[in-house]
Design an enzyme around this catalytic site. Structure first.
Site, PDB file in Angstrom:
ATOM      1  N   TRP A  56       0.824  -1.213   0.000  1.00 44.42           N
ATOM      2  CA  TRP A  56       0.000   0.000   0.000  1.00 44.42           C
ATOM      3  C   TRP A  56       0.860   1.267   0.000  1.00 44.42           C
ATOM      4  O   TRP A  56       0.351   2.366  -0.058  1.00 44.42           O
ATOM      5  CB  TRP A  56      -0.975   0.008   1.185  1.00 44.42           C
ATOM      6  CG  TRP A  56      -0.339  -0.298   2.499  1.00 44.42           C
ATOM      7  CD1 TRP A  56       0.252   0.585   3.337  1.00 44.42           C
ATOM      8  CD2 TRP A  56      -0.252  -1.577   3.126  1.00 44.42           C
ATOM      9  NE1 TRP A  56       0.726  -0.062   4.441  1.00 44.42           N
ATOM     10  CE2 TRP A  56       0.415  -1.396   4.347  1.00 44.42           C
ATOM     11  CE3 TRP A  56      -0.673  -2.872   2.772  1.00 44.42           C
ATOM     12  CZ2 TRP A  56       0.676  -2.450   5.219  1.00 44.42           C
ATOM     13  CZ3 TRP A  56      -0.412  -3.915   3.644  1.00 44.42           C
ATOM     14  CH2 TRP A  56       0.252  -3.700   4.842  1.00 44.42           C
ATOM     15  N   ARG A  57       2.187   1.078   0.073  1.00 42.31           N
ATOM     16  CA  ARG A  57       3.064   2.253  -0.021  1.00 42.31           C
ATOM     17  C   ARG A  57       3.484   2.522  -1.460  1.00 42.31           C
ATOM     18  O   ARG A  57       4.245   3.433  -1.728  1.00 42.31           O
ATOM     19  CB  ARG A  57       4.302   2.055   0.862  1.00 42.31           C
ATOM     20  CG  ARG A  57       3.918   2.154   2.316  1.00 42.31           C
ATOM     21  CD  ARG A  57       5.111   2.142   3.221  1.00 42.31           C
ATOM     22  NE  ARG A  57       4.671   2.404   4.571  1.00 42.31           N
ATOM     23  CZ  ARG A  57       5.327   2.019   5.657  1.00 42.31           C
ATOM     24  NH1 ARG A  57       6.461   1.374   5.545  1.00 42.31           N
ATOM     25  NH2 ARG A  57       4.857   2.306   6.855  1.00 42.31           N
ATOM     26  N   GLU A 116      -5.501   0.420   5.877  1.00 42.11           N
ATOM     27  CA  GLU A 116      -5.634   1.075   7.179  1.00 42.11           C
ATOM     28  C   GLU A 116      -6.599   0.326   8.092  1.00 42.11           C
ATOM     29  O   GLU A 116      -6.359   0.167   9.283  1.00 42.11           O
ATOM     30  CB  GLU A 116      -6.119   2.531   7.012  1.00 42.11           C
ATOM     31  CG  GLU A 116      -5.078   3.469   6.461  1.00 42.11           C
ATOM     32  CD  GLU A 116      -3.846   3.594   7.353  1.00 42.11           C
ATOM     33  OE1 GLU A 116      -3.959   3.408   8.579  1.00 42.11           O
ATOM     34  OE2 GLU A 116      -2.755   3.854   6.811  1.00 42.11           O
ATOM     35  N   GLN A 142      -6.544  -3.830  12.975  1.00 41.06           N
ATOM     36  CA  GLN A 142      -6.895  -5.116  13.577  1.00 41.06           C
ATOM     37  C   GLN A 142      -5.689  -5.967  13.924  1.00 41.06           C
ATOM     38  O   GLN A 142      -5.782  -6.843  14.771  1.00 41.06           O
ATOM     39  CB  GLN A 142      -7.742  -5.931  12.581  1.00 41.06           C
ATOM     40  CG  GLN A 142      -9.057  -5.326  12.244  1.00 41.06           C
ATOM     41  CD  GLN A 142      -9.917  -5.208  13.465  1.00 41.06           C
ATOM     42  OE1 GLN A 142     -10.357  -4.122  13.768  1.00 41.06           O
ATOM     43  NE2 GLN A 142     -10.128  -6.281  14.187  1.00 41.06           N
ATOM     44  N   THR A 143      -4.597  -5.770  13.199  1.00 43.02           N
ATOM     45  CA  THR A 143      -3.500  -6.725  13.341  1.00 43.02           C
ATOM     46  C   THR A 143      -2.159  -6.092  12.989  1.00 43.02           C
ATOM     47  O   THR A 143      -2.113  -4.995  12.444  1.00 43.02           O
ATOM     48  CB  THR A 143      -3.770  -7.975  12.456  1.00 43.02           C
ATOM     49  OG1 THR A 143      -2.790  -8.952  12.748  1.00 43.02           O
ATOM     50  CG2 THR A 143      -3.726  -7.650  10.977  1.00 43.02           C
ATOM     51  N   LEU A 203      -9.769 -11.894  11.697  1.00 41.08           N
ATOM     52  CA  LEU A 203      -9.305 -10.563  12.102  1.00 41.08           C
ATOM     53  C   LEU A 203     -10.107 -10.000  13.277  1.00 41.08           C
ATOM     54  O   LEU A 203      -9.665  -9.106  13.969  1.00 41.08           O
ATOM     55  CB  LEU A 203      -9.412  -9.577  10.930  1.00 41.08           C
ATOM     56  CG  LEU A 203      -8.272  -9.590   9.907  1.00 41.08           C
ATOM     57  CD1 LEU A 203      -8.581  -8.672   8.741  1.00 41.08           C
ATOM     58  CD2 LEU A 203      -6.959  -9.159  10.550  1.00 41.08           C
ATOM     59  N   GLY A 204     -11.320 -10.533  13.471  1.00 37.24           N
ATOM     60  CA  GLY A 204     -12.173 -10.035  14.560  1.00 37.24           C
ATOM     61  C   GLY A 204     -12.839  -8.719  14.187  1.00 37.24           C
ATOM     62  O   GLY A 204     -12.642  -8.199  13.083  1.00 37.24           O
ATOM     63  N   TYR A 233      -8.976   8.939  12.485  1.00 35.60           N
ATOM     64  CA  TYR A 233      -7.718   8.298  12.125  1.00 35.60           C
ATOM     65  C   TYR A 233      -7.703   7.888  10.651  1.00 35.60           C
ATOM     66  O   TYR A 233      -6.821   8.279   9.888  1.00 35.60           O
ATOM     67  CB  TYR A 233      -7.467   7.079  13.033  1.00 35.60           C
ATOM     68  CG  TYR A 233      -6.302   6.256  12.580  1.00 35.60           C
ATOM     69  CD1 TYR A 233      -5.017   6.588  12.987  1.00 35.60           C
ATOM     70  CD2 TYR A 233      -6.472   5.184  11.715  1.00 35.60           C
ATOM     71  CE1 TYR A 233      -3.926   5.870  12.533  1.00 35.60           C
ATOM     72  CE2 TYR A 233      -5.395   4.457  11.254  1.00 35.60           C
ATOM     73  CZ  TYR A 233      -4.126   4.796  11.670  1.00 35.60           C
ATOM     74  OH  TYR A 233      -3.055   4.090  11.209  1.00 35.60           O
ATOM     75  N   ASP A 236      -1.959   7.772  16.149  1.00 37.63           N
ATOM     76  CA  ASP A 236      -2.193   6.435  16.701  1.00 37.63           C
ATOM     77  C   ASP A 236      -1.205   6.240  17.861  1.00 37.63           C
ATOM     78  O   ASP A 236      -0.509   7.191  18.259  1.00 37.63           O
ATOM     79  CB  ASP A 236      -2.055   5.347  15.613  1.00 37.63           C
ATOM     80  CG  ASP A 236      -0.617   5.160  15.150  1.00 37.63           C
ATOM     81  OD1 ASP A 236       0.267   5.934  15.573  1.00 37.63           O
ATOM     82  OD2 ASP A 236      -0.362   4.211  14.379  1.00 37.63           O
ATOM     83  N   CYS A 246      11.394   4.117  17.797  1.00 37.37           N
ATOM     84  CA  CYS A 246      10.933   4.653  19.085  1.00 37.37           C
ATOM     85  C   CYS A 246       9.963   3.658  19.715  1.00 37.37           C
ATOM     86  O   CYS A 246       8.779   3.914  19.888  1.00 37.37           O
ATOM     87  CB  CYS A 246      10.271   6.017  18.869  1.00 37.37           C
ATOM     88  SG  CYS A 246      10.043   6.923  20.408  1.00 37.37           S
ATOM     89  N   CYS A 253      17.425   4.953  20.406  1.00 38.34           N
ATOM     90  CA  CYS A 253      17.662   6.392  20.239  1.00 38.34           C
ATOM     91  C   CYS A 253      18.891   6.701  19.382  1.00 38.34           C
ATOM     92  O   CYS A 253      18.896   7.684  18.644  1.00 38.34           O
ATOM     93  CB  CYS A 253      17.780   7.071  21.599  1.00 38.34           C
ATOM     94  SG  CYS A 253      16.262   6.945  22.545  1.00 38.34           S
TER      95      CYS A 253
END
Ligand code: SF4
Length: 361
Positions: A20-21, A33, A38-39, A76-77, A116, A134, A188, A195
Site C-alpha cells: 500500500w506504499r 488502514e 486489527q492486526t 481478524l475479529g 484516524y 495512533d 521509538c 535512540c
C-alpha cells in the site's frame, strides 16, 4: 534541521516495502488502514493480498455478498469493521459513481471511518495536511516534545495534535504521517527505544533528559461496568390506536427526567421465561396478564465507563394500569424527551408499524 525534514528523509531510506506504499489509490489505502487497525503488519499483509484479490476495487466490494466479505475477514475479529467497509463501498458505488470521496470531510462521512482513517486516507491519497494520531505517533511526539500530560487525556491529545499541525509537511503530508508511525514502530519502541539510530535524537526531550522510560504518560481507563436493561414495551390496541406505557426516570442515575419504558435491570442476560418469573416482572404486571410477543434489539450501547446491553420485549396487554407508568397514544411519543437508544427504537417502530401486532412465527 527540523523534525519534519529529518523524519521524512529517514522514512525514505528505511521504510518497509509494503504494497500500500506503492499506491495513491484511496481504496487500497483504506483497506490497508482498516486491516492494520486489527492486526500487525506481518499478519495484515496476507489479509490485504487476499482482500485485494477478491475485491480489487470499490465496485467489486459493493456488489459482493456480505457473507463473502466476512469470510475474507475471518480471523481478524471486529466483524462490524468489515460490514462497515462493505456498506461504505455501496455508498461510494451508489452516491459517488464508484469514485472515492476526495476530501477528509467527505471521507469521514462514510460509515466506520473516524478521524484516524479519514486523516490517513486524505493525507496519503490526496495530500491533505491532516495529522494521523495512533499509539506509535503519540509515543514519538510525547517523547520528542516532552509532553508530560497523559496522551489519552483531552489535554494530552490536544498538545500532540498541536505539535503535529505545526510540523506536518504540506508538500508530503502522507509521507510525514507514515514516517512518524514508522519511526514509532521500528525505532521509538515502547521499551528500549533505539535512540542512537533515531534521526531526531539530537532534538529529543526524552533522550536528552533520560526520560524515555517515563514517557508517554497514560491514565488507566476506569473499568467498564456492564448493565443489562430489559425494557418492557407494553402495548395495547384500543379502537384504531396503539397505546404504550412510558416511565419517567427519576433518582440519581443516567437520563434523569427523560422517559423510557418500564425497565427490569438484571445482572446478566435473561430469557423470556426467566424474566417472566422474576419478582420485578410481578411488580410491573400486578394482576394483569402480560404476553411477550417479540424480543428486539439485543444491542450494546457504550456510555462513559458503562456498557448497556439492551433488549426490548414487545408485550401485549388488556386494560393495563400501573400507577408509576404513563399511558400514551403511540403516535404521541415524539412529545416526550427520551434517551437516544429509546428514540432509535421508536423510529424503528415508526418505520415498521406492524411490530406491535406481530406474533412470533
Ligand atoms: S530519540 Fe529516542 S525517544 Fe526520542 S524520538 Fe528518537 S527513539 Fe524516540
Amino acid at each position: 534541521m527540523e523534525f519534519r525534514y529529518l523524519i521524512i528523509q529517514w522514512y525514505e531510506r528505511h521504510k518497509r516495502d509494503l504494497p500500500w506504499r506503492h499506491t495513491h489509490d484511496p481504496y487500497r489505502i483504506w483497506v490497508s488502514e482498516i486491516i492494520l487497525q486489527q492486526t500487525r503488519v506481518d499478519q495484515g499483509l496476507a489479509y490485504y493480498h487476499r482482500f485485494m484479490e477478491q475485491f480489487p476495487d470499490v465496485e467489486t466490494l459493493a456488489k459482493a455478498e456480505e457473507e463473502d466479505v466476512i469470510k475474507v475477514w475471518q480471523g481478524l475479529g471486529y466483524y462490524s469493521r468489515a460490514r462497515n467497509m462493505h456498506q461504505s463501498a455501496k455508498t461510494i458505488y451508489q452516491d459517488y459513481q464508484s469514485i472515492f470521496p476526495a476530501s477528509y470531510e467527505e471521507i469521514k462521512r462514510l460509515r466506520g471511518i473516524g478521524d484516524y482513517s479519514a486523516s490517513a486516507i486524505s493525507s496519503i491519497a490526496y495530500g491533505e495536511p491532516r495529522p494521523v494520531i495512533d499509539g506509535n505517533v503519540m509515543r514519538v511526539v510525547a517523547r520528542y516534545a516532552g509532553i508530560s500530560e497523559a496522551v489519552n487525556s483531552v489535554a494530552g491529545k490536544k498538545m500532540i495534535m498541536e505539535f503535529l499541525l505545526r510540523q506536518i509537511d504540506h508538500d508530503k503530508p502522507g509521507d510525514f504521517n507514515q514516517a512518524v508511525m514508522e519511526l514509532g514502530a521500528l525505532v521509538c519502541k515502547p521499551k528500549q527505544p533505539l535512540c542512537i539510530q533515531c534521526p531526531v535524537h539530537s532534538g529529543c526531550f526524552a533522550h536528552a533528559n533520560g526520560l524515555t522510560a517515563g514517557l508517554p504518560v497514560t491514565i488507566k481507563p476506569r473499568s467498564v461496568t456492564v448493565r443489562f436493561f430489559n425494557y418492557l414495551v407494553i402495548s395495547e390496541r384500543k379502537e384504531d390506536d396503539w397505546y404504550i406505557w412510558l416511565k419517567k426516570r427519576t433518582g440519581n442515575d443516567i437520563w434523569k427526567n427523560l422517559y423510557d419504558f418500564p425497565l427490569i435491570e438484571t445482572e446478566r442476560e435473561l430469557s423470556v421465561k426467566e424474566l417472566e418469573n422474576s419478582e420485578d416482572w410481578k411488580l410491573i404486571a400486578g394482576a394483569h396478564h402480560l404476553q411477550v410477543i417479540q424480543v428486539m434489539n439485543n444491542a450494546r450501547y457504550l456510555l462513559t465507563h458503562r456498557e448497556l446491553r439492551v433488549k426490548f420485549f414487545i408485550i401485549h396487554a388488556d386494560d393495563y394500569f400501573h400507577k408509576d407508568f404513563l399511558k400514551i397514544r403511540f403516535s404521541d411519543h415524539h412529545k416526550y424527551p427520551v434517551p437516544r437508544l429509546i428514540e432509535n427504537f421508536l423510529k424503528k417502530v415508526d418505520d415498521q408499524p406492524g411490530i406491535f401486532s406481530k406474533f412470533p412465527d
